[in-house]
Design an enzyme around this catalytic site. Sequence first.
Site, PDB file in Angstrom:
ATOM      1  N   ASP A  22       0.858  -1.170   0.000  1.00 32.95           N
ATOM      2  CA  ASP A  22       0.000   0.000   0.000  1.00 32.95           C
ATOM      3  C   ASP A  22       0.908   1.238   0.000  1.00 32.95           C
ATOM      4  O   ASP A  22       2.118   1.130   0.192  1.00 32.95           O
ATOM      5  CB  ASP A  22      -0.880  -0.052   1.252  1.00 32.95           C
ATOM      6  CG  ASP A  22      -1.737   1.171   1.401  1.00 32.95           C
ATOM      7  OD1 ASP A  22      -2.255   1.668   0.394  1.00 32.95           O
ATOM      8  OD2 ASP A  22      -1.869   1.655   2.545  1.00 32.95           O
TER       9      ASP A  22
ATOM     10  N   ARG B 106      -1.629  14.664  -2.563  1.00 30.16           N
ATOM     11  CA  ARG B 106      -2.917  13.972  -2.528  1.00 30.16           C
ATOM     12  C   ARG B 106      -4.003  14.989  -2.873  1.00 30.16           C
ATOM     13  O   ARG B 106      -4.075  16.050  -2.266  1.00 30.16           O
ATOM     14  CB  ARG B 106      -3.160  13.389  -1.137  1.00 30.16           C
ATOM     15  CG  ARG B 106      -2.199  12.303  -0.753  1.00 30.16           C
ATOM     16  CD  ARG B 106      -2.116  12.138   0.755  1.00 30.16           C
ATOM     17  NE  ARG B 106      -3.392  11.853   1.351  1.00 30.16           N
ATOM     18  CZ  ARG B 106      -3.895  10.631   1.503  1.00 30.16           C
ATOM     19  NH1 ARG B 106      -3.211   9.591   1.059  1.00 30.16           N
ATOM     20  NH2 ARG B 106      -5.055  10.433   2.092  1.00 30.16           N
TER      21      ARG B 106
END
Length: 1426
Positions: free
Chosen positions: A438, A840
């Site tokens: 991840d 992000r």
Amino acid sequence: MTEALQWARYHWRRLIRGATRDDDSGPYNYSSLLACGRKSSQTPKLSGRHRIVVPHIQPFKDEYEKFSGAYVNNRIRTTKYTLLNFVPRNLFEQFHRAANLYFLFLVVLNWVPLVEAFQKEITMLPLVVVLTIIAIKDGLEDYRKYKIDKQINNLITKVYSRKEKKYIDRCWKDVTVGDFIRLSCNEVIPADMVLLFSTDPDGICHIETSGLDGESNLKQRQVVRGYAEQDSEVDPEKFSSRIECESPNNDLSRFRGFLEHSNKERVGLSKENLLLRGCTIRNTEAVVGIVVYAGHETKAMLNNSGPRYKRSKLERRANTDVLWCVMLLVIMCLTGAVGHGIWLSRYEKMHFFNVPEPDGHIISPLLAGFYMFWTMIILLQVLIPISLYVSIEIVKLGQIYFIQSDVDFYNEKMDSIVQCRALNIAEDLGQIQYLFSDKTGTLTENKMVFRRCSVAGFDYCHEENARRLESYQEAVSEDEDFIDTVSGSLSNMAKPRAPSCRTVHNGPLGNKPSNHLAGSSFTLGSGEGASEVPHSRQAAFSSPIETDVVPDTRLLDKFSQITPRLFMPLDETIQNPPMETLYIIDFFIALAICNTVVVSAPNQPRQKIRHPSLGGLPIKSLEEIKSLFQRWSVRRSSSPSLNSGKEPSSGVPNAFVSRLPLFSRMKPASPVEEEVSQVCESPQCSSSSACCTETEKQHGDAGLLNGKAESLPGQPLACNLCYEAESPDEAALVYAARAYQCTLRSRTPEQVMVDFAALGPLTFQLLHILPFDSVRKRMSVVVRHPLSNQVVVYTKGADSVIMELLSVASPDGASLEKQQMIVREKTQKHLDDYAKQGLRTLCIAKKVMSDTEYAEWLRNHFLAETSIDNREELLLESAMRLENKLTLLGATGIEDRLQEGVPESIEALHKAGIKIWMLTGDKQETAVNIAYACKLLEPDDKLFILNTQSKDACGMLMSTILKELQKKTQALPEQVSLSEDLLQPPVPRDSGLRAGLIITGKTLEFALQESLQKQFLELTSWCQAVVCCRATPLQKSEVVKLVRSHLQVMTLAIGDGANDVSMIQVADIGIGVSGQEGMQAVMASDFAVSQFKHLSKLLLVHGHWCYTRLSNMILYFFYKNVAYVNLLFWYQFFCGFSGTSMTDYWVLIFFNLLFTSAPPVIYGVLEKDVSAETLMQLPELYRSGQKSEAYLPHTFWITLLDAFYQSLVCFFVPYFTYQGSDTDIFAFGNPLNTAALFIVLLHLVIESKSLTWIHLLVIIGSILSYFLFAIVFGAMCVTCNPPSNPYWIMQEHMLDPVFYLVCILTTSIALLPRFVYRVLQGSLFPSPILRAKHFDRLTPEERTKALKKWRGAGKMNQVTSKYANQSAGKSGRRPMPGPSAVFAMKSASSCAIEQGNLSLCETALDQGYSETKAFEMAGPSKGKES
């Protein structure tokens, strides 16, 4: 007896229910449910089994006995045994093991007189010892559970008594379904119960779930709707409702049901209303609830299944070789049987050799051979190692102990070490070939820093904030004298920026030690009880680098123009404020309220701040503002009634609105920002909380307005508030809004209060929170705006989702539509820029609903909320009906820095030959940039991108990429196609060709289809690294499962969040990272670490050690048993194959059970073929474990051949020495046993690479124990074991020089070949392991030179191979420059096409053009030489 019957009844019901629980009678009829209405008495058709809970009070006595009386009580029993069933049940369980059944068969067989080989009692000894040891262990374990069960069952709680009509003390075991329970603060919840009352004014109950899921952050539960408004505690006698809910299940994140009042009105129940057994009440004075699940039907007990059992690859290999040993045993026994028959046939008429039976009957040679076969089975039984599996378990426990004791794994900040949750697969750590990781929280710190935003199409760079981050980093580096050589910041890895922004980074934001990120300590409580404690994981989001945001000067100027005058009537005309101003207002309101952040006081972080309602505040000028907001909303709304400019009449009565259903109001799943980098499935996430710091106080006084921002009377200032968020993303956005004085003041289940600069306090009525899920990939809040009094939906989510939900704007439409289209295009460009910087990204949008639209949606949503079956599907459908025709407000960019040591770890794992895949929910540009930053991709890698819109285009593009790769390596003989061998990569490791593959989630969906799986795997096998972006949790697990099953490779998955659980469970080894995202990943993992950098040592050092130790130990056990058993086999050739043993049976049994059992165990725990330092410096050594070099099939057979040779020497040297003498059978056997003991022990010494004093002590102890036993046994046992008589044999031999000469000569000749082989191997053709072992004996200076020489030789081989590869190519293409870490996507290529023509090529493929035609359309680049 009653308890036993109840236990049997419970399991019988569970067995019966298991067959019918999932039986559905058909699809859910949603249209019929809509026709029911809110108070309809018609019950929706429910599929499956459900539970009706009736209150345990006097008015419901008969009904209670009918429904709830059949449910189990709250008594728990985790023990397996009782005094009566312990022996039979334990034996029954132990004889499920094939090895135990085999030895039981031999014991029974030895009791048959015709085939008896040993004394009956002796044959039973090994089996009895093993069974007894395991039984004692199981019994002690079960007794410990019994004491815990008894303690828990006798805990006291307050239960309402229908006879005494008050709450009385009762034991937990006496609680039943339907009981009312009253709990106080810090009490543990005894059973699963629906919350009916809380002393909290908002109907909130705080619980701590650390005993359930390991998370220490507090969670909130909500009183059932309709009971939260009560001023007094709920009276059980007045409770007239019943509960219908789903059957017991182990899903902690789900609870479906409804509470039906006596007037048939229903209220939906969800997990937010359920208090789970094992949790603790915190910060709530008292609560009352009704029990719905008790005892073993509670979710906690249903989840108490213990650790998962996995079988390691090495254990599977050993099981196969045990079967080969069985085959070898059968062959040896057949040989003995045939030999015995032939021998008897030669002397059939000589009764001296063929003794008749007592009745004078002579057994035929054929029948005697048959009997001898079974006698030989008993005699040679030691060939099957009964002690092997016991020794393996002991060794694994020792290995786990040393892994957990490694101080390098200790995380001082979190006070945690590596956790080994699966005790039986440690050796698999040394054979990993594919690693699936991840990103957020695993490779990155998951500590979010607000960096940039785009509002109304304008980009705001926040340059001062970037400078502050740099200065903060430099200050930390100076204080700690820490020089970081690897950039920890992702934003400075990108070169391009918006035209209006200048580059402010002069150097990288280096990593710093994690223990300096927590900031200063804070004080809990006040007065004498106050104590200063450091920030824990719950308050991790507290560093000034994370909480402080310096406003952008351009955006600050625009904020200063927001004043009440802008919305006030002027000369009887309304001046419309600029559209950009309205966008800014809505954007920051959305940042402040579109979350589940809880506002607390800093001195009492768990006590929420509440403000009076808006109606009681002396706010000026707000009434005048309402009309203008209404007009603006009218222009933007798509409702026909609103487009006409008329305010629609409310179709929702006040009483109806006041009973708004709660859709996971207080604790939804991890918000949408989690999807930006990872798609989260579970609603449980770790808490992040922080309070205002001194730095923010300095910036907080920056004038956003001409006037001063005043706080409410008696309320704390904004900088005195503490925000507790479910994820760092939420907290980062709330702090960003606060930097512009859009401060989140308070949050209750009914309203959210925001202090918005000059507009004053705004109180939003909170109607709904639609939490994040992996399907929608967004979250929304539905509020009633205090200015316009309209229902407004604020939504935030990933750009790929939000952009598709925006209202369709036509270029030929109105000016407002054109403006929205421009905003959308500019925002998309800014999003791409943010992603290329590794930020992000999130999109922020809104939607205005009329009351009529909202009432219609609410009616349908309520029916979905009160359903039991298919609730998730219905709620998803309801949310998707709400979240459409949105208006884009802007976007945000948040930085998530790499963890310390991640680039170095990934580089080491790459050198170790491990292929690494990054599976993330991030968008493509962000994922690629981070892949370069963490060295997953190298600047000179050839990058291929799979981003198509159709399955056919995906297949054609993969074919084209494969052809391009094959051209590059067509001259390499090592190339292997997928159809020939999936286990080996087509490209040799030293070929010089490095490729990386980027694939998006939509394309991955096509690639995972069965028709494209083989092609996809062949493509990925050419690539050193693969990045899957926009991947869902399900896709993550499917990718791991595909690679593991089709390539037959060892896989490892590592993640930190609930969205990684499925991936972790599918892999051969799952590793959870304990960090900001809760403990779900850790609870589901086999191993748990606190940082990704620990993975390198866990694999390269401990994984290598565990594998080599256990492999060599298992081989040694096979060698030892075969070598010793063959002594008995060779003797049969000299005793007519009569099944006679030349040694005493006791010595035969104890040889494996006692004399030679400890040394291999110590070897398996302490052996170190190479030091940890060398293994870390030379990751290439890990490849020996990937290739299973320590335990290959031919290694097993070579070991057996060596055992056969040594047994021949061990038998025939003493045989020829004593030939012609009058030595009897047992005197002959004694030197054989002694020499065999020396041989097998010294064999272990030759194989050991790191002898310590412990090794030598155990070996000497084994030898002394043998001689001590032989002396004592020979002196005391005269006729204790007929027909053998070992009396005084050892004493006689110890006085005979020939005995010592025989032992020394036999041992030397037997071990000479292996010793010579090891010497020649180490000097003439050393393996990389042996060469590296030499480094440990060098001085530091010599070691440094040797390491440089090693690495230099490796680089020279790579360079030579690379140039050979380039010269071998026929195309003569000029090599393209690899994408740099500064601008990762600029020169990324797919199919050797320039990035500029890539999208055109993919579009052509999507439209159905042929492959050749598609590349012709892509432009002249197809003919370029690269």
